[in-house]
Structures are given as C-alpha cells and as structure tokens.
Design an enzyme around this catalytic site. Structure first.
Site, PDB file in Angstrom:
ATOM      1  CE  LYS A 218       0.832   1.963  14.799  1.00  0.00           C
ATOM      2  NZ  LYS A 218       0.797   2.221  13.364  1.00  0.00           N
TER       3      LYS A 218
ATOM      4  CD  GLU B 281      -1.144   0.604   3.655  1.00  0.00           C
ATOM      5  OE1 GLU B 281      -1.652   1.732   3.516  1.00  0.00           O
ATOM      6  OE2 GLU B 281      -1.290  -0.085   4.677  1.00  0.00           O
TER       7      GLU B 281
HETATM    8  N1  PSU Z   1      -2.658   1.484  10.712  1.00  0.00           N
HETATM    9  C1  PSU Z   1      -1.319   1.520  10.820  1.00  0.00           C
HETATM   10  N2  PSU Z   1      -0.597   2.117   9.848  1.00  0.00           N
HETATM   11  C2  PSU Z   1      -1.198   2.692   8.745  1.00  0.00           C
HETATM   12  C3  PSU Z   1      -2.622   2.628   8.636  1.00  0.00           C
HETATM   13  C4  PSU Z   1      -3.309   2.031   9.638  1.00  0.00           C
HETATM   14  O1  PSU Z   1      -0.781   1.020  11.781  1.00  0.00           O
HETATM   15  O2  PSU Z   1      -0.508   3.243   7.888  1.00  0.00           O
HETATM   16  C5  PSU Z   1      -3.288   3.216   7.429  1.00  0.00           C
HETATM   17  C6  PSU Z   1      -3.581   2.110   6.406  1.00  0.00           C
HETATM   18  O3  PSU Z   1      -3.450   2.654   5.114  1.00  0.00           O
HETATM   19  C7  PSU Z   1      -5.046   1.798   6.666  1.00  0.00           C
HETATM   20  C8  PSU Z   1      -5.568   3.172   6.991  1.00  0.00           C
HETATM   21  O4  PSU Z   1      -5.717   1.217   5.578  1.00  0.00           O
HETATM   22  O5  PSU Z   1      -4.560   3.767   7.790  1.00  0.00           O
HETATM   23  C9  PSU Z   1      -6.887   3.113   7.724  1.00  0.00           C
HETATM   24  O6  PSU Z   1      -7.435   4.403   7.790  1.00  0.00           O
HETATM   25  P1  PSU Z   1      -8.930   4.571   8.297  1.00  0.00           P
HETATM   26  O7  PSU Z   1      -8.907   4.175   9.734  1.00  0.00           O
HETATM   27  O8  PSU Z   1      -9.236   6.002   8.086  1.00  0.00           O
HETATM   28  O9  PSU Z   1      -9.781   3.678   7.437  1.00  0.00           O
END
Ligand code: PSU
Ligand code: MN
Length: 304
Positions: free
Chosen positions: A161, A26
C-alpha cells in the site's frame, strides 16, 4: 521440541506428507486488516478459492498458546470477531503469546515463520509491510522485510500500500537479497492500483516459471523469501487520486495522534478504509482472492 507447540490440521499435514499443494494464509488481515463481518466472510472465501484451484488452504494463527497451521471455521470466526483485541503477532511476539497461552493473529512475518515450521512454501495475502514514509526519522520498517530476508516462503501479494514508501521498500529488499517478481507485469503493483512508478526485479508470466525459480533458489540453500507481486484485477482497481488523498489524510492523522510501533499499520489501514467509504474494502477483498488463486497455482506447479 517443536511438536510441543505446533498443531498442523490433519488435512494440511496429510497434504504436505503427500507432496500435495498447500497455501498458507495470514490472520492479522482478519483481525486487524478488515472490519467484521467481512473479514470472516473473506477469510472463508479465500480458503474456498484455494480449494477450487485444487490446493489446500492453511490459515495460520496462535490459539490458546498453540501454534496453529490450519484453522477451523469457528477459530477464524473467533479471530474476526475479536478484531483488534487479539494480539498482532510478528517474530518478536510469538514466544510470549505462546507462553501466556493466549490468542494471536500472525502478520506476514509471523505467518511465514509458522508456515516454514510446517514445511509450506507458498503464502498468499493482500499486501506486505514495508518501509514506512518518514522512516528516515522514525525507523519504522516492518519486520516483514527482515523475515523475507531469512525465511524460505514465497509471499504472493498485490505489492504494498502507498501508506509505505515503495521506493525505500524496494531498496531494503534489494539490500536483503529478496527478489521481487512481477507476475505478468513490469511495474510494481501498489495494492489498489495495478501499476506504480517503481519497477520489479524479474517479470515471470506463468506459475510454472515462478515455481522453477523458487525450486532453484531453495535447492541451492539461498535462504529467504520471494515477493510475488500480482496486480489487482483491472475491474477492481481504484482511481489513484482517491487512494492518494485518503492515504495522505490517514498519514497526517497518525502523526497528529502520535500513533507509533505496531499500532501504526492497523491505524492507517482502518482510516484509509473509512475515508474511501468502504470502496477500498471491496478492492482489498478482490485482490486477496486473486492472490489466493495465483498462490494455489504456484503451489501446484511447485509440487509437480
Ligand atoms: N498491509 C495491508 N494489509 C494488512 C497488513 C499490511 O495492506 O493486513 C498487515 C499484515 O499482516 C502485515 C502487517 O504483515 O500488517 C504489517 O504490520 P507492520 O507494518 O506493523 O509490520
Ligand atoms: Mn512498524
């Protein structure tokens, strides 16, 4: 027609055509997940780690309105330098960034979609999005979970996390029929730590066993993704208390500052990194590399 929008790097297209292993990566983790320049260094190291295992990396993003499966070093560097100014792209955002001819960094959900368009089955990252703490009130649930419900890609991660509510994330995945596989573990890894108080659905101890389950799932048209949870290597894990304190402070600040919507996760990631004095960044990098290696091994087993 899809090809009006989608560019697959020739090396990647050739590998896919010849049933050679490919691992998707990603780009939100580059632009929004880590600070420059370590984000760029890491993205390139992760690609190299996949090659070392005998698979082909395909970092995914939107560049100038084109869906890109496989990026050049220049494009990765561009996304890393641009950081938060690049649009974070989940399912909702894809057509608008494409129509505007802009750049976008794909989240887990966005990357799964583009990987599936290209025919890539395995994707490695750090952590998935999930159900946020307090979601009972805010309804903040990452679109990553809905994508895992629908799109046929296995996501190798180090769990999620503790900025998230891991118990509710598990419940949501269960409702959506998304299996959580523990790689050589019975406990759901919590990103910086190898274990949590939560379980997994199926423990599998080899890449071959995982590949067999993926084949069976998709051969039967049981659509959707699989979470492959791979614990951070012990030597890079962090003390639970350090992380818990940083996460709680970051969460309190995000509430105080009224951070909502797509800004929430990047805000929390950045604050946890700052509050732990960058130690968490080293751990983050190591677990991504570890996931990339396992992703390559699973992709190889899947092609065998
Ligand atoms: N969690 C992490 N590192 C990240 C992300 C999440 O530990 O970089 C990023 C990933 O790209 C994930 C996104 O898909 O955040 C999720 O964002 P949201 O909670 O807004 O869907
Ligand atoms: Mn959200």
């Amino acid at each position: 027609m899809l090809s009006n929008y989608l560019d697959i790097l020739p090396e990647v297209a050739e590998a896919l055509a010849n049933n050679q292993p490919v691992v998707a990566l990603e780009s939100t983790i580059i632009s929004h997940g880590m600070p420059y320049p370590r984000n760029v260094e890491t993205a390139l190291q992760v690609e190299a780690a996949i090659r070392e295992q005998g698979a082909i990396p395909a970092t995914i993003a939107i560049i100038g309105g084109r869906l890109k499966v496989g990026l050049s070093e220049e494009q990765i560097t561009h996304l890393g330098k641009a950081g938060l100014s690049v649009t974070k792209v989940s399912r909702r955002d894809i057509p608008f960034v494409v129509a505007a001819g802009k750049d976008g960094a794909t989240t887990v959900a966005g990357t799964m979609i583009l990987a599936a368009m290209a025919g890539i089955k395995v994707f490695a990252t750090g952590g998935i999005g999930g159900v946020h703490r307090g979601a009972q009130e805010t309804m903040d649930i990452s679109a990553d979970l809905q994508e895992l419900a629908n799109t046929d890609v296995a996501v190798v991660c180090a769990g999620a996390k503790s900025i998230l509510d891991l118990a509710l994330t598990r419940e949501y995945l269960e409702t959506q029929g998304v299996p959580v596989v523990g790689y050589q573990t019975d406990s759901l890894p919590a990103f910086y730590t190898r274990e949590s108080e939560h379980g997994i659905d199926y423990r599998l101890d080899t890449p071959e066993q995982i590949a067999l389950a993926l084949k069976a799932k998709w051969a039967m048209d049981l659509h959707g993704g699989v979470v492959v949870a791979n614990p951070i290597p012990a030597e890079h894990a962090m003390p639970l208390e350090t992380i818990t304190n940083a996460v709680e402070q970051a969460l309190a600040e995000s509430v105080e500052q009224g951070i909502v919507g797509k800004a929430s996760t990047p805000f929390l990631l950045a604050r946890v990194c700052e509050l732990t004095g960058g130690n968490s960044l080293d751990s983050n990098i190591q677990l991504v590399l570890n996931n990339a290696r396992l992703g390559a091994q699973i992709a190889k087993a899947y092609c065998a």
